[in-house]
Write an enzyme that holds these catalytic residues in place. Sequence first.
Site, mmCIF file in Angstrom:
data_model
loop_
_atom_site.group_PDB
_atom_site.id
_atom_site.type_symbol
_atom_site.label_atom_id
_atom_site.label_comp_id
_atom_site.label_asym_id
_atom_site.label_seq_id
_atom_site.Cartn_x
_atom_site.Cartn_y
_atom_site.Cartn_z
ATOM 1 N N SER A 239 82.065 59.429 19.231
ATOM 2 C CA SER A 239 80.752 59.880 19.138
ATOM 3 C C SER A 239 80.359 61.343 18.775
ATOM 4 O O SER A 239 80.675 61.824 17.879
ATOM 5 C CB SER A 239 80.126 59.540 20.650
ATOM 6 N N LYS B 25 81.824 63.293 15.367
ATOM 7 C CA LYS B 25 81.495 64.191 14.581
ATOM 8 C C LYS B 25 82.396 65.263 14.451
ATOM 9 O O LYS B 25 82.548 66.054 13.375
ATOM 10 C CB LYS B 25 80.031 64.665 15.084
ATOM 11 N N TRP C 108 71.692 52.951 17.582
ATOM 12 C CA TRP C 108 71.290 54.380 17.575
ATOM 13 C C TRP C 108 72.126 55.244 16.361
ATOM 14 O O TRP C 108 71.840 56.001 15.968
ATOM 15 C CB TRP C 108 71.717 54.992 18.896
ATOM 16 N N HIS D 77 78.263 51.211 22.142
ATOM 17 C CA HIS D 77 78.842 52.582 21.871
ATOM 18 C C HIS D 77 79.876 52.702 22.981
ATOM 19 O O HIS D 77 79.837 52.842 23.821
ATOM 20 C CB HIS D 77 77.563 53.370 22.084
HETATM 21 C C1 GTR Z 1 74.021 60.714 22.259
HETATM 22 C C2 GTR Z 1 73.570 61.224 20.738
HETATM 23 C C3 GTR Z 1 74.664 60.817 19.790
HETATM 24 C C4 GTR Z 1 76.095 60.879 20.503
HETATM 25 C C5 GTR Z 1 76.225 60.418 21.642
HETATM 26 C C6 GTR Z 1 77.352 60.809 22.438
HETATM 27 O O1 GTR Z 1 73.180 60.913 23.105
HETATM 28 O O2 GTR Z 1 72.292 61.114 20.494
HETATM 29 O O3 GTR Z 1 74.433 61.622 18.450
HETATM 30 O O4 GTR Z 1 76.506 61.984 20.102
HETATM 31 O O5 GTR Z 1 75.072 61.050 22.537
HETATM 32 O O6 GTR Z 1 78.058 62.007 22.035
HETATM 33 O O7 GTR Z 1 77.902 60.070 23.424
#
Ligand code: GTR
Length: 438
Positions: free
Chosen positions: A275, A279, A366, A417
């Site tokens: 997540s 990045k 998402w 996720h």
């Molecule tokens: C979310 C965000 C994502 C992702 C995620 C995470 O809220 O929108 O880009 O990075 O968090 O890191 O769990």
Amino acid sequence: MKTQRNHLLSWIRPASALAAVSLMALNLSSPAQEIVINYDESKIQPYELPELLVTANGRSIDSVEEWEKRRGEILEMFANQMYGRTPNQVIKPEIKILKEVGDVLNGLGSMKEVRLTFENAGHTIDIDVLIILPESNTPVPCFLGLNFGGNHTIHPMKEITLSQSWMRPSRDESVVNNRATEASRGRSSGRWPVEMILKNGYGLVTAYYGDIDPDFHDEFKNGVHPLFYENGKDKPESNEWGSIGGWAWGLSRIQDYLESDCAVDSSRIALLGHSRLGKTSLWAGAQDERFAIVISNNSGCGGAALNKRVIGENVVRINTSFPHWFCGNFKKYNHAEDSLPFDQHQLLALMAPRPVYVASAEEDRWADPKGEFLAAREAGPVYELYGLSSISSETQMPDVNDPIHTTVGYHIRTGRHNVTEYDWKQYIHFANQQFWGK
Ligand code: GTR
């Protein structure tokens, strides 16, 4: 439609196919435009991906030598316009071994906790690195990844020191007054199959990302950024690093340490992140070519997913929810992905010739799984310049749970996720293949 994710944050999640989110775009000087989240492929506006193998002044590239110059141009764009530049200044840490335990996990391995203390310009940060290694007579290749909740959350073993650092509140109340409690020990163990990693001959190196920069927007007063404030400076310029840049810097500093640790094979570090930390691992891997493999797990917007598709999380939304992650210049692209001079396939190509792996999850809309796949595919031509395999000829996304392991790895698994045992099995298999051809 399943768009909700079970994570710690309380950011508003859109629920309809084309959802209007009534958040103010913090960085727009004109009246705030509504933030619209699209989930419908048929509503994607036509877009053109910036060229990978054509230089800024229009020259086509067909050799590795020319690519390596083009690589510099692309890296500059990401540094100046998206993640922000990382300072060049070297700050040498004080290194302290806090703890060593020769026998953990019923004889499966050993563990060590190392504190890296960085001090400059009147500021100090401590990065506590946890290293768990299998029994071995030779230096051990490792997976390296930052964690979200402190090193003690990755496994219930009592030998790991409970983090004293600032933490985000947690839903299960295992964090009280922004400090971890014993109740959080092992809380994320589902994401870190330590025994499986060790049994496959790999070590695991991890650190809490908040040790490098706490994940909230305070105008860059805490964390790593102030170490580099000199001569009256008190915040990064608009082309200088945000938090993702800071976390990526921390990964490189951990790599520096690993190079001095003879128990570790520092030429075989597979960097991985989930997540926002996915990045981060991509940005760290792009800047620091010492990382031998780079893995992005569900990194989505600002990670592996193409920006120009504008589906799922988009630029204005991420810049609004998390104004501290990217540099000031990236806000220019709020509601304006079409004007971005680069896209994330180019970021992935910066890993070449090192293996890169992009993983998606079916329910993680998402993060735009298709955009993650397309970016991995479109990075392929650079791998081919090096004579390496890629997924550039895949006309369709693979089926779920049907990984493709060329030098560019990709899978989409069932589920939401997260980082699962399934994901780790693929990463271990991929590392075996890439490191030893087995
Ligand atoms: C979310 C965000 C994502 C992702 C995620 C995470 O809220 O929108 O880009 O990075 O968090 O890191 O769990």
